[in-house]
Motif scaffolding. Structure first.
Motif, PDB file in Angstrom:
ATOM      1  N   VAL A 183       0.809  -1.226   0.000  1.00 50.22           N
ATOM      2  CA  VAL A 183       0.000   0.000   0.000  1.00 50.22           C
ATOM      3  C   VAL A 183       0.841   1.275   0.000  1.00 50.22           C
ATOM      4  CG1 VAL A 183      -2.186  -0.854   0.963  1.00 50.22           C
ATOM      5  CG2 VAL A 183      -0.333  -0.195   2.508  1.00 50.22           C
ATOM      6  N   ASN A 184       1.971   1.240   0.719  1.00 49.88           N
ATOM      7  CA  ASN A 184       2.732   2.489   0.799  1.00 49.88           C
ATOM      8  C   ASN A 184       3.654   2.718  -0.399  1.00 49.88           C
ATOM      9  OD1 ASN A 184       4.151   0.325   1.871  1.00 49.88           O
ATOM     10  ND2 ASN A 184       5.283   1.551   3.351  1.00 49.88           N
ATOM     11  N   ASN A 185       3.412   1.939  -1.444  1.00 42.86           N
ATOM     12  CA  ASN A 185       4.060   2.209  -2.732  1.00 42.86           C
ATOM     13  C   ASN A 185       3.030   2.833  -3.674  1.00 42.86           C
ATOM     14  OD1 ASN A 185       6.391   2.064  -4.310  1.00 42.86           O
ATOM     15  ND2 ASN A 185       5.730   0.170  -5.308  1.00 42.86           N
ATOM     16  N   TYR A 186       1.886   3.235  -3.075  1.00 42.40           N
ATOM     17  CA  TYR A 186       0.784   3.784  -3.879  1.00 42.40           C
ATOM     18  C   TYR A 186       1.288   4.956  -4.727  1.00 42.40           C
ATOM     19  CZ  TYR A 186      -3.622   5.809  -5.283  1.00 42.40           C
ATOM     20  OH  TYR A 186      -4.655   6.302  -6.047  1.00 42.40           O
ATOM     21  N   GLY A 187       0.780   5.017  -5.957  1.00 48.20           N
ATOM     22  CA  GLY A 187       1.108   6.152  -6.830  1.00 48.20           C
ATOM     23  C   GLY A 187       2.300   5.912  -7.718  1.00 48.20           C
ATOM     24  N   ARG A 188       2.919   4.732  -7.603  1.00 53.32           N
ATOM     25  CA  ARG A 188       4.096   4.447  -8.421  1.00 53.32           C
ATOM     26  C   ARG A 188       3.721   4.397  -9.898  1.00 53.32           C
ATOM     27  NH1 ARG A 188       9.060   1.202  -8.498  1.00 53.32           N
ATOM     28  NH2 ARG A 188       8.936  -0.117 -10.337  1.00 53.32           N
ATOM     29  N   ARG A 189       2.554   3.845 -10.208  1.00 51.84           N
ATOM     30  CA  ARG A 189       2.152   3.730 -11.613  1.00 51.84           C
ATOM     31  C   ARG A 189       0.631   3.749 -11.707  1.00 51.84           C
ATOM     32  NH1 ARG A 189       3.762  -1.246 -12.521  1.00 51.84           N
ATOM     33  NH2 ARG A 189       5.904  -0.740 -13.057  1.00 51.84           N
ATOM     34  N   GLU A 212     -17.660  11.307   6.900  1.00 48.26           N
ATOM     35  CA  GLU A 212     -18.267  10.096   7.487  1.00 48.26           C
ATOM     36  C   GLU A 212     -17.229   9.026   7.838  1.00 48.26           C
ATOM     37  OE1 GLU A 212     -19.294  11.489   4.706  1.00 48.26           O
ATOM     38  OE2 GLU A 212     -21.341  12.187   5.135  1.00 48.26           O
ATOM     39  N   VAL A 213     -16.033   9.118   7.268  1.00 45.61           N
ATOM     40  CA  VAL A 213     -15.004   8.114   7.594  1.00 45.61           C
ATOM     41  C   VAL A 213     -14.482   8.406   8.999  1.00 45.61           C
ATOM     42  CG1 VAL A 213     -12.686   7.259   7.029  1.00 45.61           C
ATOM     43  CG2 VAL A 213     -14.296   7.773   5.195  1.00 45.61           C
ATOM     44  N   GLN A 214     -14.626   7.421   9.890  1.00 45.99           N
ATOM     45  CA  GLN A 214     -14.134   7.642  11.256  1.00 45.99           C
ATOM     46  C   GLN A 214     -12.814   6.935  11.529  1.00 45.99           C
ATOM     47  OE1 GLN A 214     -17.019   7.438  14.405  1.00 45.99           O
ATOM     48  NE2 GLN A 214     -18.674   7.987  13.033  1.00 45.99           N
ATOM     49  N   ARG A 215     -12.619   5.821  10.821  1.00 42.50           N
ATOM     50  CA  ARG A 215     -11.375   5.067  11.037  1.00 42.50           C
ATOM     51  C   ARG A 215     -10.821   4.615   9.690  1.00 42.50           C
ATOM     52  NH1 ARG A 215     -11.763   0.627  15.820  1.00 42.50           N
ATOM     53  NH2 ARG A 215     -11.663   2.093  17.553  1.00 42.50           N
ATOM     54  N   ILE A 216      -9.495   4.622   9.592  1.00 45.72           N
ATOM     55  CA  ILE A 216      -8.848   4.098   8.382  1.00 45.72           C
ATOM     56  C   ILE A 216      -7.801   3.070   8.817  1.00 45.72           C
ATOM     57  CG2 ILE A 216      -7.503   4.654   6.317  1.00 45.72           C
ATOM     58  CD1 ILE A 216      -8.433   7.581   6.662  1.00 45.72           C
ATOM     59  N   ARG A 217      -7.895   1.907   8.200  1.00 45.82           N
ATOM     60  CA  ARG A 217      -6.837   0.904   8.380  1.00 45.82           C
ATOM     61  C   ARG A 217      -6.300   0.560   7.000  1.00 45.82           C
ATOM     62  NH1 ARG A 217      -7.086  -1.022  13.591  1.00 45.82           N
ATOM     63  NH2 ARG A 217      -9.143  -1.071  14.531  1.00 45.82           N
ATOM     64  N   PHE A 218      -5.180  -0.149   6.977  1.00 44.21           N
ATOM     65  CA  PHE A 218      -4.627  -0.549   5.677  1.00 44.21           C
ATOM     66  C   PHE A 218      -3.715  -1.755   5.856  1.00 44.21           C
ATOM     67  CE2 PHE A 218      -2.133   2.918   7.524  1.00 44.21           C
ATOM     68  CZ  PHE A 218      -0.891   2.327   7.640  1.00 44.21           C
ATOM     69  N   THR A 219      -3.581  -2.507   4.785  1.00 40.88           N
ATOM     70  CA  THR A 219      -2.598  -3.601   4.762  1.00 40.88           C
ATOM     71  C   THR A 219      -2.319  -3.973   3.312  1.00 40.88           C
ATOM     72  OG1 THR A 219      -2.013  -5.612   5.959  1.00 40.88           O
ATOM     73  CG2 THR A 219      -4.095  -5.663   4.811  1.00 40.88           C
ATOM     74  N   SER A 220      -1.099  -4.380   2.995  1.00 39.98           N
ATOM     75  CA  SER A 220       0.094  -4.389   3.813  1.00 39.98           C
ATOM     76  C   SER A 220       1.048  -3.283   3.365  1.00 39.98           C
ATOM     77  CB  SER A 220       0.859  -5.685   3.606  1.00 39.98           C
ATOM     78  OG  SER A 220       0.280  -6.764   4.200  1.00 39.98           O
ATOM     79  N   PRO A 221       1.604  -2.576   4.322  1.00 44.65           N
ATOM     80  CA  PRO A 221       2.688  -1.677   3.940  1.00 44.65           C
ATOM     81  C   PRO A 221       3.997  -2.456   3.852  1.00 44.65           C
ATOM     82  CG  PRO A 221       2.157  -1.403   6.250  1.00 44.65           C
ATOM     83  CD  PRO A 221       1.263  -2.502   5.733  1.00 44.65           C
ATOM     84  N   HIS A 222       4.936  -1.968   3.058  1.00 41.98           N
ATOM     85  CA  HIS A 222       6.237  -2.628   2.929  1.00 41.98           C
ATOM     86  C   HIS A 222       7.249  -1.853   3.782  1.00 41.98           C
ATOM     87  CE1 HIS A 222       9.796  -4.443   1.261  1.00 41.98           C
ATOM     88  NE2 HIS A 222       9.058  -5.219   0.474  1.00 41.98           N
ATOM     89  N   PRO A 223       8.024  -2.555   4.612  1.00 40.31           N
ATOM     90  CA  PRO A 223       8.992  -1.844   5.473  1.00 40.31           C
ATOM     91  C   PRO A 223       9.931  -0.936   4.677  1.00 40.31           C
ATOM     92  CG  PRO A 223       8.846  -4.152   6.115  1.00 40.31           C
ATOM     93  CD  PRO A 223       8.040  -4.014   4.858  1.00 40.31           C
ATOM     94  N   LEU A 224      10.275  -1.337   3.460  1.00 44.45           N
ATOM     95  CA  LEU A 224      11.201  -0.547   2.647  1.00 44.45           C
ATOM     96  C   LEU A 224      10.677   0.869   2.406  1.00 44.45           C
ATOM     97  CD1 LEU A 224      13.741  -0.509   0.792  1.00 44.45           C
ATOM     98  CD2 LEU A 224      12.287  -1.354  -1.042  1.00 44.45           C
ATOM     99  N   HIS A 225       9.365   1.006   2.244  1.00 41.30           N
ATOM    100  CA  HIS A 225       8.787   2.314   1.893  1.00 41.30           C
ATOM    101  C   HIS A 225       8.276   3.082   3.112  1.00 41.30           C
ATOM    102  CE1 HIS A 225       9.220   1.017  -2.178  1.00 41.30           C
ATOM    103  NE2 HIS A 225       8.416  -0.015  -1.996  1.00 41.30           N
TER     104      HIS A 225
END
Ligand code: SF4
Length: 421
Positions: A183-189, A212-225
């Protein structure tokens, strides 16, 4: 990812083909098996499941195999199980309407671009909304089959993501769960080259601005980014839940190089400990593979060392399993399975002892818990902001509500408490 793919398939079939869901295979017109191929076990289960459903199904009912195993086995599925009517790869979900109409339909193209496809709306939970933010993966971790089943990484346009989040919250979800392999490589392409430049931190900021969004979660981030910008956004945005999944895989820099993970033990520790320093209440979970080819006792000790230093709140640990189409499957220095099993046990015992210590720190703390489920034991269950499973005795109308809970009985795998407001 597979859960969300299933939701997309169901949405398409409901909206375009007038199907309804059935939990009775013997009465269904269509039986779909959505498969995983990350480890070996689910793949071997696939053919026995097909056999079971073939016996159960009514005459004329169709069987379709979807997902990652469909992608990598392709035509072979028809050969081994001629009763299967169609095979639809993980990146070809939008073709489900076509698949159910054609005999022996096969589509497993990993270059197929579904990043801008607007799927219909179906969610298995009205409280939590999974939203894909990218498809595929550009990394080439040597143990991983995913790039061969889900293709190269393409980010989903931000306006589509925001629209999905808006619809989901209007339908009652308070929590948006962003999904992607990295996920944390978002926007690469992006498919559309003119798409506004945007990274994952910008995307988080944008989603958090939806009232209206009260909580945001995400998976998986990459440690490199996990750069400083990302960590600061994570720490400072109050809508972003304070739980981070950081897939370690191995604590040994030497093994990480063999895995082609792109970071070292020191980098991982630096990021994880910085997170702990920035957000004392953060919870960190991880994935660990033991017995990767060539893993020595010293390498394994490095993994234990990282586990002791970071004190993860949750570990998903597995013995290395060679996967087809991966480079590591051809490495000649495979670890004796007995050694790998012993290491797995040692790792899990260490983690249990850490969890016993960690769980006590929750006693008498008050957490905001989003109740999502009534359990078989009659208790309401939900997650705290930092992802602890919390159970209380409560009223059904609290489902879908966020309430303050005081923890009175912390256990290793679940915290028990009472609602205070
Ligand atoms: S980052 Fe590595 S482990 Fe994760 S999906 Fe991509 S190739 Fe697989």
């Amino acid at each position: 990812m597979n859960v969300r793919d299933s939701e997309h398939i169901i949405a398409e079939l409901k909206e375009k083909e007038n199907y309804t869901l059935s939990n009775d295979a013997s009465n269904a017109d269509l039986i779909l098996i959505n498969t995983c191929s990350v480890r070996e076990k689910p793949v071997s289960k696939l053919f026995s499941e097909i056999g079971v459903f073939n016996k159960k199904k009514k005459p004329g009912a169709k069987i379709g195999v979807c997902g990652c195993s469909a992608s990598h086995l392709g035509e072979e599925i028809f050969k081994r199980a001629p009763e299967v009517n169609f095979v639809l790869g993980a990146r070809n979900v939008s073709k489900i309407s076509q698949a159910i109409k054609e005999d022996k339909f096969l589509s497993v193209d990993i270059d197929y671009d579904e990043s801008s496809y607007a799927f219909g709306e179906f969610r298995s939970s009205s409280y939590k909304a999974f939203v894909n933010i990218s498809i595929g993966c550009d990394k080439k971790c040597t143990y991983c089959i995913v790039p061969n089943t889900r293709g190269e990484e393409i980010s989903i346009p931000a306006d589509l993501i925001a629209k999905e989040a808006e619809i989901a919250t209007k339908n009652g979800a308070k929590e948006i769960f962003l999904l992607g392999q990295n996920v944390n490589n978002y926007g690469r392409r992006f498919s559309d080259k003119s798409h506004k430049k945007m990274d994952f931190s910008d995307l988080l900021e944008m989603i958090s601005q939806i009232d209206e969004v009260q909580r945001i979660r995400f998976t998986s981030p990459h440690p490199l980014h996990m750069d400083d910008k990302f960590l600061s956004m994570f720490a400072s945005n109050p809508k972003v839940c304070k739980s981070m999944h950081m897939p370690l895989q191995s604590g040994s820099t030497r093994v990480l190089e063999q895995m082609k993970r792109g970071y070292s033990k020191e980098w991982f520790l630096n990021r994880a400990l910085k997170l702990r320093e920035m957000i004392p209440e953060v919870s960190i979970s991880t994935d660990i593979i033991v017995g990767f080819p060539g893993e020595s006792e010293e390498d394994f000790k490095d993994t234990l060392d990282v586990v002791r230093q970071v004190r993860f709140e949750q570990i998903f640990s597995f013995k290395y399993s060679p996967r087809p189409l991966t480079r590591a499957a051809e490495f000649t220095n495979q670890v004796d399975p007995k050694v790998a099993s012993a290491r797995l046990q040692q790792l899990q015992e260490l983690q249990q002892s850490i969890l016993d210590e960690i769980s006590q720190k929750h006693l008498n703390r008050v957490y905001e818990v989003y109740f999502e489920e009534k359990r078989d034991n009659g208790m309401l269950a939900g997650r705290s902001d930092n992802n602890a499973l919390v159970q209380v005795e409560g009223k059904d109308e609290w489902l879908g509500e966020i309430k303050k809970v005081k923890i009175t009985n912390p256990k290793r795998l679940s915290l028990y408490g009472e609602v205070v407001i």
